[in-house]
Design an enzyme around this catalytic site. Structure first.
Site, PDB file in Angstrom:
ATOM      1  N   GLU A   1      35.097  17.809   2.365  1.00  0.00           N
ATOM      2  CA  GLU A   1      34.458  17.737   1.041  1.00  0.00           C
ATOM      3  C   GLU A   1      34.021  16.315   0.719  1.00  0.00           C
ATOM      4  O   GLU A   1      34.676  15.374   1.133  1.00  0.00           O
ATOM      5  CB  GLU A   1      35.480  18.159  -0.034  1.00  0.00           C
ATOM      6  CG  GLU A   1      36.228  19.393   0.329  1.00  0.00           C
ATOM      7  CD  GLU A   1      37.420  19.683  -0.583  1.00  0.00           C
ATOM      8  OE1 GLU A   1      37.690  18.875  -1.486  1.00  0.00           O
ATOM      9  OE2 GLU A   1      38.057  20.716  -0.370  1.00  0.00           O
TER      10      GLU A   1
ATOM     11  N   LYS B   1      34.106  13.031  -1.240  1.00  0.00           N
ATOM     12  CA  LYS B   1      35.173  12.463  -2.070  1.00  0.00           C
ATOM     13  C   LYS B   1      34.522  11.826  -3.290  1.00  0.00           C
ATOM     14  O   LYS B   1      33.894  10.771  -3.202  1.00  0.00           O
ATOM     15  CB  LYS B   1      35.976  11.426  -1.275  1.00  0.00           C
ATOM     16  CG  LYS B   1      37.180  10.899  -2.028  1.00  0.00           C
ATOM     17  CD  LYS B   1      38.054  10.063  -1.105  1.00  0.00           C
ATOM     18  CE  LYS B   1      39.331   9.630  -1.785  1.00  0.00           C
ATOM     19  NZ  LYS B   1      39.120   8.766  -2.952  1.00  0.00           N
TER      20      LYS B   1
ATOM     21  N   ASP C   1      34.009   9.865  -6.644  1.00  0.00           N
ATOM     22  CA  ASP C   1      34.629   8.636  -7.126  1.00  0.00           C
ATOM     23  C   ASP C   1      34.787   8.728  -8.640  1.00  0.00           C
ATOM     24  O   ASP C   1      33.989   8.198  -9.398  1.00  0.00           O
ATOM     25  CB  ASP C   1      33.755   7.443  -6.741  1.00  0.00           C
ATOM     26  CG  ASP C   1      34.563   6.172  -6.747  1.00  0.00           C
ATOM     27  OD1 ASP C   1      35.797   6.245  -6.903  1.00  0.00           O
ATOM     28  OD2 ASP C   1      33.953   5.097  -6.585  1.00  0.00           O
TER      29      ASP C   1
ATOM     30  N   TYR D   1      38.700  20.654  -6.735  1.00  0.00           N
ATOM     31  CA  TYR D   1      38.907  20.577  -5.285  1.00  0.00           C
ATOM     32  C   TYR D   1      40.241  21.146  -4.837  1.00  0.00           C
ATOM     33  O   TYR D   1      40.636  20.950  -3.695  1.00  0.00           O
ATOM     34  CB  TYR D   1      38.734  19.145  -4.785  1.00  0.00           C
ATOM     35  CG  TYR D   1      39.557  18.088  -5.486  1.00  0.00           C
ATOM     36  CD1 TYR D   1      40.941  18.107  -5.418  1.00  0.00           C
ATOM     37  CD2 TYR D   1      38.937  17.060  -6.193  1.00  0.00           C
ATOM     38  CE1 TYR D   1      41.702  17.134  -6.046  1.00  0.00           C
ATOM     39  CE2 TYR D   1      39.684  16.087  -6.827  1.00  0.00           C
ATOM     40  CZ  TYR D   1      41.061  16.129  -6.744  1.00  0.00           C
ATOM     41  OH  TYR D   1      41.807  15.171  -7.364  1.00  0.00           O
TER      42      TYR D   1
ATOM     43  N   LYS E   1      37.006   7.182   4.394  1.00  0.00           N
ATOM     44  CA  LYS E   1      36.292   6.374   3.401  1.00  0.00           C
ATOM     45  C   LYS E   1      34.974   5.814   3.943  1.00  0.00           C
ATOM     46  O   LYS E   1      34.860   5.489   5.118  1.00  0.00           O
ATOM     47  CB  LYS E   1      37.188   5.187   2.974  1.00  0.00           C
ATOM     48  CG  LYS E   1      38.497   5.583   2.350  1.00  0.00           C
ATOM     49  CD  LYS E   1      38.326   6.125   0.958  1.00  0.00           C
ATOM     50  CE  LYS E   1      38.044   5.039  -0.036  1.00  0.00           C
ATOM     51  NZ  LYS E   1      39.183   4.605  -0.799  1.00  0.00           N
TER      52      LYS E   1
ATOM     53  N   CYS F   1       8.023 -22.654 -16.781  1.00  0.00           N
ATOM     54  CA  CYS F   1       8.019 -21.922 -15.514  1.00  0.00           C
ATOM     55  C   CYS F   1       8.478 -22.874 -14.411  1.00  0.00           C
ATOM     56  O   CYS F   1       7.901 -23.959 -14.254  1.00  0.00           O
ATOM     57  CB  CYS F   1       6.611 -21.401 -15.221  1.00  0.00           C
ATOM     58  SG  CYS F   1       6.471 -20.704 -13.566  1.00  0.00           S
TER      59      CYS F   1
ATOM     60  N   CYS G   1       5.104 -23.342 -11.913  1.00  0.00           N
ATOM     61  CA  CYS G   1       3.856 -24.006 -12.304  1.00  0.00           C
ATOM     62  C   CYS G   1       4.026 -24.904 -13.528  1.00  0.00           C
ATOM     63  O   CYS G   1       3.114 -25.631 -13.892  1.00  0.00           O
ATOM     64  CB  CYS G   1       2.760 -22.969 -12.550  1.00  0.00           C
ATOM     65  SG  CYS G   1       3.035 -22.024 -14.057  1.00  0.00           S
TER      66      CYS G   1
ATOM     67  N   CYS H   1       6.284 -16.289 -17.565  1.00  0.00           N
ATOM     68  CA  CYS H   1       5.397 -17.436 -17.419  1.00  0.00           C
ATOM     69  C   CYS H   1       4.031 -16.981 -17.917  1.00  0.00           C
ATOM     70  O   CYS H   1       3.548 -15.915 -17.539  1.00  0.00           O
ATOM     71  CB  CYS H   1       5.340 -17.812 -15.937  1.00  0.00           C
ATOM     72  SG  CYS H   1       3.890 -18.763 -15.496  1.00  0.00           S
TER      73      CYS H   1
ATOM     74  N   CYS I   1      -0.496 -18.859 -12.065  1.00  0.00           N
ATOM     75  CA  CYS I   1       0.719 -19.469 -11.518  1.00  0.00           C
ATOM     76  C   CYS I   1       0.849 -19.033 -10.055  1.00  0.00           C
ATOM     77  O   CYS I   1       0.744 -17.836  -9.747  1.00  0.00           O
ATOM     78  CB  CYS I   1       1.919 -18.982 -12.332  1.00  0.00           C
ATOM     79  SG  CYS I   1       3.510 -19.285 -11.566  1.00  0.00           S
TER      80      CYS I   1
HETATM   81  S1  IVH Z   1      42.385  16.214  -2.597  1.00  0.00           S
HETATM   82  C1  IVH Z   1      46.853  15.761  -2.187  1.00  0.00           C
HETATM   83  N1  IVH Z   1      39.772  16.315  -2.675  1.00  0.00           N
HETATM   84  O1  IVH Z   1      40.809  11.072  -4.255  1.00  0.00           O
HETATM   85  C2  IVH Z   1      45.387  15.794  -2.119  1.00  0.00           C
HETATM   86  N2  IVH Z   1      40.851  14.459  -3.694  1.00  0.00           N
HETATM   87  O2  IVH Z   1      42.573   9.153  -2.953  1.00  0.00           O
HETATM   88  C3  IVH Z   1      44.805  15.470  -3.405  1.00  0.00           C
HETATM   89  N3  IVH Z   1      39.347  12.881  -4.766  1.00  0.00           N
HETATM   90  O3  IVH Z   1      43.551  11.400  -6.388  1.00  0.00           O
HETATM   91  C4  IVH Z   1      43.441  15.122  -3.436  1.00  0.00           C
HETATM   92  N4  IVH Z   1      37.487  13.960  -4.322  1.00  0.00           N
HETATM   93  O4  IVH Z   1      41.189  11.721  -7.361  1.00  0.00           O
HETATM   94  C5  IVH Z   1      40.864  15.620  -3.009  1.00  0.00           C
HETATM   95  N5  IVH Z   1      37.462  16.551  -2.723  1.00  0.00           N
HETATM   96  C6  IVH Z   1      38.564  15.864  -3.050  1.00  0.00           C
HETATM   97  C7  IVH Z   1      38.500  14.655  -3.787  1.00  0.00           C
HETATM   98  C8  IVH Z   1      39.671  13.984  -4.068  1.00  0.00           C
HETATM   99  C9  IVH Z   1      38.032  12.897  -4.904  1.00  0.00           C
HETATM  100  C10 IVH Z   1      40.224  11.821  -5.284  1.00  0.00           C
HETATM  101  C11 IVH Z   1      41.359  12.334  -6.120  1.00  0.00           C
HETATM  102  C12 IVH Z   1      42.599  11.801  -5.470  1.00  0.00           C
HETATM  103  C13 IVH Z   1      42.063  10.649  -4.694  1.00  0.00           C
HETATM  104  C14 IVH Z   1      42.971  10.331  -3.544  1.00  0.00           C
END
Ligand code: IVH
Length: 672
Positions: A118, A120, A122, A233, A321, A415, A418, A433, A438
């Site tokens: 999935e 991740k 932020d 998730y 990551k 400026c 010039c 400017c 210029c």
């Molecule tokens: S699973 C025990 N799935 O990442 C597993 N986490 O670094 C729990 N996060 O605290 C997390 N997208 O805030 C999972 N598709 C995803 C996620 C996800 C973002 C975040 C979540 C978690 C952090 C861990």
């Protein structure tokens, strides 16, 4: 009698609520509204009116409750029934291969493990508790064991259902703990910060901070005004839910009306996981929200159970990551650049720092208001951000790193190129400017004129333009078409062959379509998109020149700012002279024939397997309308293989040839 009226009213209110819940789901979860915003607002007003007149009818899960509840004095602490753990991190393919190996070792098996991968998100992790289908509690992750109750705040998020949808397939469980990420998308973040700038408030450094700040409001009325969104998730504790795998759990959540990320790739091998990572990394800049990696999970719940967890994280999952796009470094100096339109842009010179694989030594500070707002001083340690292809920018100062030797910076009064005066137009935050000739402006205008989206003159790079303006060979972009080999050879380091090549590139560029021509002129506020709209509408220069400001404003997509800027440009005799000089040199402008954007121009696709949301022939048509080509078999010329359900041998062929493999949802994104 009284009772009767009440019963009818209750029924009416329930009907309105049901309707609003449904429209809400269509709009915020499915992204597929059925009614207009104003109709929705009207129905909501009707509900609020009734609820205000009859407070006894108020319910916490009424769609009207999303506007916020009375402010709290503090957040209550709640214990998570199952700890909300964090994730182990991996940073390269071998970390992920090791993860797969560890899993096999722990399970004492040689068999292929099935994963779900999935994006991740932020944002901020939250838990939602539904009892008999009703949202009764929402909390932050906190320290993992205990979080803060933020129920009223979560209720304001439209993507979070207050009541779960009955599903034909699944019964609503008596207890369902849903876990997911609250976030603000890139667009919402930009707008939020723009508003904060206008209100003279501190800016959020990134969308994650903005989401966190919005969720931790004691007054949920404030949260209600923030563009928060949600993807789930996973599940925590459940009672009355029988499900055997992570992916199946997500599908059930989806049926209940919860929002699941459409990019999730289910039931794949570790090798496919690595391919998916590459794809995600590629589409990352184009996604509407920030992701900082991918989460890989063993799909089978019974295997998850055997693997168990450490005190910090589950052994069955890992976060792969992406390289960080923000780093801190020292700001050594601030210089001022003069752009094509005369705008003075302060630019930070930085101690070199590696951000996401590229060395960054300069970052924009935008304008003097931003320097003031962020409180940037020379010598500060700053957070710098690089996102996609855009210029790196200074996000904020790390004030704790100050030692008192930092120096304030003031924008120059003249400026820096010039020496002419600079002005700040009312309502704008940039200094400009005022001297149209210029050399900095002239150079930037010529660079723009020769650039890819404009005349696209091969070999007329930035260095050469600087040299040609400095020697007086060019003083406007029209002069480009009056160059010859003899003149060019007078330039330092310009050989006969390069001179010949450049002249022939200039000759070749002389046939140009109208949109590119307009864009090349560098009219303020007329970027590539606007130029194309104007070209589509007016077809040629004569017609555009005879259009009035009102004619321009009448064109869809053209506002009064653009209309004024374009008419002012063509009214100035200087500009008309330059345009005439270009035309006299033999430049030929083509009328626009095709219109519409072609995001897939030149890309070759192959389709395999069954698609869910479109037929093969519709997919083919959509790709072709977007400028792409669909071919029957995979070859090394194939750019993308679109793999649907039960793909054929084309998939193996694509893997062998290292062709990008995408699914339907990515194709849909690309077509947007
Ligand atoms: S699973 C025990 N799935 O990442 C597993 N986490 O670094 C729990 N996060 O605290 C997390 N997208 O805030 C999972 N598709 C995803 C996620 C996800 C973002 C975040 C979540 C978690 C952090 C861990």
């Amino acid at each position: 009698m009284q009772k009767n009226i009440d019963a009818a009213l209750i029924k009416k209110v329930e009907g309105i609520r049901e309707e609003l819940h449904r429209h809400n789901y269509r709009y915020y979860v499915l992204d597929d509204p059925e009614i207009s915003d104003s109709e929705y607002d009207k129905t909501m007003r009707e509900l609020i009116e009734i609820e205000t007149a009859y407070p006894g009818l108020l319910r916490p899960d009424s769609p009207s409750s999303r506007v916020g509840a009375p402010p709290l004095s503090k957040f209550e602490t709640v214990k998570h029934s199952i700890p909300m753990l964090s994730l182990d991190n991996g940073f390269n393919n071998s970390d992920i291969i090791d993860f797969d190996r560890r899993i096999k070792k722990n399970l004492n098996t040689e068999e292929k493990i099935i994963y779900t991968a999935e994006p991740k998100l932020d944002g901020i992790a939250v838990e939602l508790i539904y009892e008999n289908g009703k949202l009764v509690m929402a909390s932050t992750r906190g320290d993992g064991a205990n979080g803060e109750a933020i129920t009223s705040n979560i209720r304001t998020i439209r993507a979070v259902p207050l009541i779960l949808q009955e599903s034909r397939k699944e019964k609503i469980p008596s207890l369902l703990e849903v876990r997911g990420e609250v976030f603000i998308d890139k667009n919402g973040f930009k707008k939020l910060n723009a508003q904060r700038m206008a209100d003279n408030l501190a800016l959020f450094a990134n969308s994650r901070n903005a989401a966190a700040g919005s969720l931790r409001q004691l007054d949920s009325g404030v949260t209600a005004g923030r563009p928060l969104d949600f993807f789930c998730y996973g599940v925590g504790k459940t009672v009355g839910l029988s499900v055997e795998s992570h992916w199946d759990a997500l599908c059930i959540l989806k049926n209940y009306g919860l929002k699941i990320n459409p990019l999730i790739r289910s039931k794949i091998s570790i090798i496919e996981v690595l391919d998916f990572y590459k794809e995600l990394e590629e589409i990352r800049p184009k996604l509407p929200y920030d992701i900082d990696g991918m989460v890989i999970k063993v799909d089978d719940f019974s295997l998850q159970h055997i693997l168990g967890t450490t005190s910090k994280s589950p052994r069955w999952a890992i976060a792969y990551k992406f390289k960080a796009l923000q780093e801190t470094t020292k700001l050594l100096d601030i210089t001022v650049q003069v752009g094509r339109t005369g705008a003075l842009t302060p630019v930070a010179s930085l101690a070199p720092v590696n951000i996401g694989g590229a060395t960054v030594t300069r970052a924009t500070l935008h304008n003097e208001d931003e320097i003031e707002k962020k409180g940037v001083r020379i010598g500060d340690t700053v957070l710098v951000q690089r996102a996609g292809d855009v210029i790196p920018e200074v996000v904020k100062v790390v004030e704790s790193k100050r030692n008192g030797t930092e120096k304030k910076f003031n924008m120059p009064e003249n400026c820096p190129v010039c020496g002419a005066g600079v002005v700040r137009v009312k309502g704008e935050s940039v200094l400009r400017c005022i001297n149209n000739s210029c050399t900095a402006q002239v150079k930037e205008r010529i660079k723009h004129f020769a650039s890819k989206g404009a005349f696209d003159i091969d070999g007329l790079g930035h260095k050469l333009v600087e040299q040609m303006v400095n020697t007086g060979m060019l003083s406007s972009y029209a002069d480009i078409f009056y160059l010859n080999e003899d003149m060019l050879q007078k330039l330092e380091r310009m050989g006969q062959k390069s001179a010949k090549n450049l002249i022939s590139a200039i000759e070749k560029s002389k046939e140009i379509d109208f949109g590119r021509f307009l864009y090349a002129l560098g009219i303020r506020h007329a970027g590539e998109h606007i130029a194309k709209i104007l070209a589509d509408r007016f077809k040629n220069l004569e017609k555009l020149l005879s259009a009035t400001q009102d004619d321009l404003k009448a064109v869809e997509g053209i506002g009064s700012v653009v209309a004024e800027s374009v008419t002012v440009f063509f009214r100035q005799s200087e500009n008309l002279k330059v345009v005439n000089r270009i035309m006299d040199s033999g430049v030929k402008i083509f009328e626009e024939i095709e219109s519409g954007k072609k995001p897939l121009e030149g890309k070759v696709f192959v389709l395999t397997g069954a698609l869910e949301n479109m037929t093969r022939s519709k997919a083919k048509k959509n790709i072709e309308t977007a400028g792409g080509k669909v071919s029957a078999s995979v070859s090394k010329n194939t750019d993308y293989l679109v793999a649907g359900k039960s793909p054929g041998s084309k998939l193996d062929q694509a893997k062998k040839l290292k062709v990008n493999i995408i699914d339907e949802s990515i194709l849909e994104k690309m077509l947007m």
